[in-house]
Design a protein around this motif. Structure first.
Motif, mmCIF file in Angstrom:
data_model
loop_
_atom_site.group_PDB
_atom_site.id
_atom_site.type_symbol
_atom_site.label_atom_id
_atom_site.label_comp_id
_atom_site.label_asym_id
_atom_site.label_seq_id
_atom_site.Cartn_x
_atom_site.Cartn_y
_atom_site.Cartn_z
ATOM 1 N N UNK A 1 -0.299 15.810 10.373
ATOM 2 C CA UNK A 1 -0.739 16.174 9.497
ATOM 3 C C UNK A 1 -0.634 15.071 8.040
ATOM 4 N N UNK A 2 0.396 14.746 8.123
ATOM 5 C CA UNK A 2 -0.148 14.237 6.938
ATOM 6 C C UNK A 2 -1.105 13.248 6.625
ATOM 7 N N UNK B 1 -1.898 5.757 9.749
ATOM 8 C CA UNK B 1 -1.211 6.189 8.269
ATOM 9 C C UNK B 1 -0.039 5.894 8.833
ATOM 10 N N UNK B 2 0.239 5.905 9.462
ATOM 11 C CA UNK B 2 2.238 5.046 9.314
ATOM 12 C C UNK B 2 1.908 3.599 10.277
ATOM 13 N N UNK B 3 0.730 3.092 10.751
ATOM 14 C CA UNK B 3 1.011 2.256 12.408
ATOM 15 C C UNK B 3 1.938 2.817 12.984
ATOM 16 N N UNK B 4 1.612 3.711 13.918
ATOM 17 C CA UNK B 4 2.086 4.167 14.866
ATOM 18 C C UNK B 4 1.539 4.759 16.351
ATOM 19 N N UNK B 5 1.549 4.661 17.584
ATOM 20 C CA UNK B 5 1.502 4.816 17.978
ATOM 21 C C UNK B 5 2.795 6.305 19.043
ATOM 22 N N UNK C 1 24.000 16.369 -0.946
ATOM 23 C CA UNK C 1 23.447 17.692 0.435
ATOM 24 C C UNK C 1 21.324 17.245 0.719
ATOM 25 N N UNK C 2 21.264 17.026 -0.335
ATOM 26 C CA UNK C 2 19.710 16.238 0.122
ATOM 27 C C UNK C 2 19.744 14.970 0.693
ATOM 28 N N UNK C 3 19.853 15.317 2.402
ATOM 29 C CA UNK C 3 20.119 14.089 3.313
ATOM 30 C C UNK C 3 19.032 14.094 4.261
ATOM 31 N N UNK C 4 17.795 14.821 4.205
ATOM 32 C CA UNK C 4 16.783 15.018 5.103
ATOM 33 C C UNK C 4 14.995 14.549 5.032
ATOM 34 N N UNK C 5 14.372 13.799 5.525
ATOM 35 C CA UNK C 5 13.383 13.572 4.911
ATOM 36 C C UNK C 5 12.715 14.968 4.789
ATOM 37 N N UNK C 6 11.261 14.693 3.942
ATOM 38 C CA UNK C 6 10.621 13.949 3.325
ATOM 39 C C UNK C 6 11.431 14.652 1.856
ATOM 40 N N UNK C 7 12.689 14.660 2.034
ATOM 41 C CA UNK C 7 13.091 15.528 0.366
ATOM 42 C C UNK C 7 13.721 14.226 -0.211
ATOM 43 N N UNK C 8 14.447 12.996 0.480
ATOM 44 C CA UNK C 8 15.076 11.852 0.410
ATOM 45 C C UNK C 8 14.569 10.889 -0.848
ATOM 46 N N UNK C 9 13.063 10.806 0.237
ATOM 47 C CA UNK C 9 12.578 9.894 -0.766
ATOM 48 C C UNK C 9 11.744 9.345 -1.831
ATOM 49 N N UNK C 10 11.560 8.340 -2.271
ATOM 50 C CA UNK C 10 11.286 8.045 -4.052
ATOM 51 C C UNK C 10 10.167 8.165 -4.345
ATOM 52 N N UNK D 1 9.038 5.581 8.739
ATOM 53 C CA UNK D 1 8.303 6.023 9.296
ATOM 54 C C UNK D 1 7.256 7.067 8.781
ATOM 55 N N UNK D 2 8.378 8.029 8.536
ATOM 56 C CA UNK D 2 7.959 9.165 7.169
ATOM 57 C C UNK D 2 7.401 8.555 5.569
ATOM 58 N N UNK D 3 8.392 8.012 5.314
ATOM 59 C CA UNK D 3 8.638 7.751 4.248
ATOM 60 C C UNK D 3 6.877 7.047 3.992
ATOM 61 N N UNK D 4 6.197 5.425 4.862
ATOM 62 C CA UNK D 4 4.997 5.301 4.794
ATOM 63 C C UNK D 4 4.240 5.776 5.109
ATOM 64 N N UNK D 5 4.403 7.191 5.536
ATOM 65 C CA UNK D 5 3.156 8.369 5.145
ATOM 66 C C UNK D 5 2.773 8.950 3.957
ATOM 67 N N UNK D 6 4.392 8.940 3.555
ATOM 68 C CA UNK D 6 4.020 9.622 1.758
ATOM 69 C C UNK D 6 3.968 8.621 0.685
ATOM 70 N N UNK D 7 4.100 7.725 1.092
ATOM 71 C CA UNK D 7 4.335 6.240 0.236
ATOM 72 C C UNK D 7 2.226 5.819 0.522
#
Length: 582
Positions: free
Chosen positions: A282-283, A100-104, A353-362, A325-331
């Motif tokens: 989960x994503x 999902x985000x090319x990770x291990x 105060x919106x400062x944590x993933x995943x709320x910060x992502x475009x 990493x989580x932004x790539x998954x959402x994208x």
């Protein structure tokens, strides 16, 4: 005395200092810090090569989009991870690969971390750490009779979902996903809506996944659900509550926005504690759900929308150095045609105060919380997003989030408050939209535009990030509190056959916001194209033939507000919004 790894860090940093090296290194400083405390540390290895999914926007059907994205991600991961996996296996290290985000995910000691840091294909090595989400725990009601069986919950009435039901639109043929603390699937308010229940037998294949494989270090004792469950189970109450707000209905008890929709679930938190790997797992499962053996992924079983009532703070390993990493998954989920709804957070009422993933992502659709008086709550986090230096306006919209009555474990009910309760209202709203217009399935930008454009405009005296609270949108309410009657009416009136998601490569609209003159510049040739400007309810206000690839339209006589444009040719329809701010 410093460890071998710290000595290496100092040596490589030369005279610049370890902090400078750590910032430039592929290894996050938190990994070094944790290896000073213990012999081994769980890490996520993020590879530099990510799949190109740019063509997904040109695929119309949601299932086809999902299949294209799934195959592209799998191929990229298998190709680029081979060298690292060979190293892990040679050193007898257990690991989990994510496409999902090319990770291990793996656990390493100092020497192994040093070895991995030399792989040129690795973009980042970050910590994978448990931390607690601030989620409601106290019950306000213990059974339905306490609340009253014939009540339509105030949040449902506030967003006018019950009026949409009267049109015969209740979320039919739409699937909602929820990743949370799990779900008590057999609760009477949500059992019938579980996709794994056909009225007589249960089948959890493709309908449930458990990403919790170990106990969080901050939690004591055994998990009440255990680990690696093959059937849905909630170890907290929070997950069951959010599903109830999305689809819940029991006799005359109306607690869910889309009671005819189906739900599937993934547990990403262990009694409220999560970490990047559980969220990522989960994503990935939602993109292509698997059977109960975690095999045979099937993108046709993916949900239309996912609710995410959680956040990943820096204490869990999410920080500006590794937000990607989580932004790539959402994208990637959005590219696959899945709407990703997230809670804005409960750190208000200050700005930024919106400062944590995943709320910060475009590409996440962030939701603030309103109260029974239709005002923003004090706890609802505000924008703009400054933690990543984007100054991005958030939230996108707002929805009811205080004293929300829904189901919890043991067949009981409770009222909770939080943006965790607002997000499920919007996830249910997406289900109503797609149920009203099935052609919207997979058209994420258009769905989000409809919800934003038809929201009830809400203003405030609070100015955040230089954006006046009197502006629409603003950093307190976003575009406003959602209104499902307006949204559904707009969806029913839109010509969305053959609609494609607009990207910057397709069309440029400028200036936007505008004071009157709006220009449209297309990068592709269109035959017999027409431009239409519409009100939020779909009423056509202006229609012109496109003359060439660039055209300006004078909207000076239009009032301030949100409008829809459509550029339609024989082959395509591009839709978007225009903001007039005079």
């Amino acid at each position: 005395m410093k460890s071998k790894l710290w000595n290496l860090l100092l040596l490589l940093s030369c005279t610049m200092g370890s902090a400078v090296f750590a910032q430039d290194s592929v290894v996050d400083m938190q990994v070094f810090e944790e290896l000073e405390k213990s012999a081994e540390q769980a890490i996520l290895i993020i590879l530099d090569n990510q799949a190109d999914l740019s063509q997904a926007k040109n695929i119309q059907l949601k299932t086809d989009k999902g299949q294209y994205v799934f195959q592209a991600l799998k191929q990229q991961a298998e190709k680029s991870q081979e060298e690292i996996i060979n190293y892990l296996e040679e050193n007898q290290l257990t690991y989990r690969s994510y496409f999902m985000a090319n990770a291990i995910l793996t656990t390493v000691n100092e020497q192994q971390l040093e070895d991995l840091s030399n792989f040129k294909s690795i973009k980042r090595i970050q910590i994978d750490e448990w931390s607690s989400n601030e989620i409601p725990k106290d019950k306000a009601f213990v059974n339905a009779e306490t609340r009253g069986l014939e009540a339509v919950e105030w949040g449902i009435a506030m967003i006018r979902a019950d009026e949409v039901w009267e049109m015969g639109i209740r979320g039919e043929d739409v699937v909602i996903g929820g990743q949370d603390t799990g779900v008590e699937w057999f609760h009477p308010s949500i059992k019938a809506q579980y996709r794994g229940w056909d009225g007589t037998t249960e089948d959890h294949n493709y309908n449930w996944h458990d990403a919790i494989h170990e106990i969080s270090g901050s939690n004591n004792g055994d998990n009440p659900c255990g680990l690696d469950n093959i059937a849905p189970c909630d170890d907290h109450n929070h997950g069951t509550h959010t599903v109830g707000t999305m689809v819940g209905e029991d006799e005359d008890l109306q607690i869910g926005v889309a009671p005819a929709a189906s739900w599937i679930g993934c547990r990403n938190m262990e009694r409220g504690d999560g970490k990047p790997s559980t969220y990522l797992e989960c994503f990935e499962w939602f993109l292509a759900p698997t059977d109960s053996n975690n095999e045979n992924p099937d993108v046709s079983k993916a949900p239309h929308v996912i609710n995410n009532s959680w956040g990943c703070p820096e204490s869990e390993g999410c920080n500006p150095n590794n937000f990607a990493i989580l932004e790539v998954a959402i994208d990637n989920l959005k590219a696959a045609g899945v709407v990703v709804v997230v809670s804005a957070g409960n750190s208000g009422s200050s700005c930024s105060t919106i400062s944590n993933p995943p709320a910060i992502y475009e590409n996440s659709f962030a939701v603030g919380a309103t109260n029974e008086n239709d005002n923003i709550t004090g706890f609802s986090s505000r924008g703009p997003v400054t933690v990543d230096n984007s100054n991005r306006l958030k939230p996108n919209v707002s929805a009811p989030g205080r004293n929300v009555f829904s189901c919890i474990r043991n067949g009981e009910y409770a009222s909770y408050s939080g943006t965790s309760m607002a997000g499920p209202h919007v996830a249910g709203a997406v289900a109503l939209l797609i149920s009203a217009r099935p052609e919207l399935a997979g058209q994420v930008d258009l769905i989000e535009d409809i919800l934003e454009q038809t929201a009830v405009n809400k203003t405030t005296d609070q100015e955040c990030g230089g954006v006046s609270g009197a502006s629409i949108p603003n950093n307190t309410y976003g575009h406003g509190r959602i209104d499902m009657m307006e949204a559904v009416e707009m969806a029913l009136n839109l010509d969305i056959t053959s609609t494609f998601e607009v990207s910057p490569q397709d069309i440029e609209v400028f200036p936007n916001p505008s004071q009157g003159i709006v220009s449209f510049k297309l990068t592709r040739e269109l035959t017999d194209a027409n431009i239409r400007i519409m009100a939020s309810n779909g009423t056509v206000l202006l229609s012109e033939t496109l003359k060439g690839n660039i055209q300006s339209i004078d909207l000076s006589d239009f009032p301030s507000g949100l409008f829809i444009y459509q550029i339609q040719s024989e082959q395509h329809v591009f839709s978007g919004r225009i903001v007039l701010n005079k």
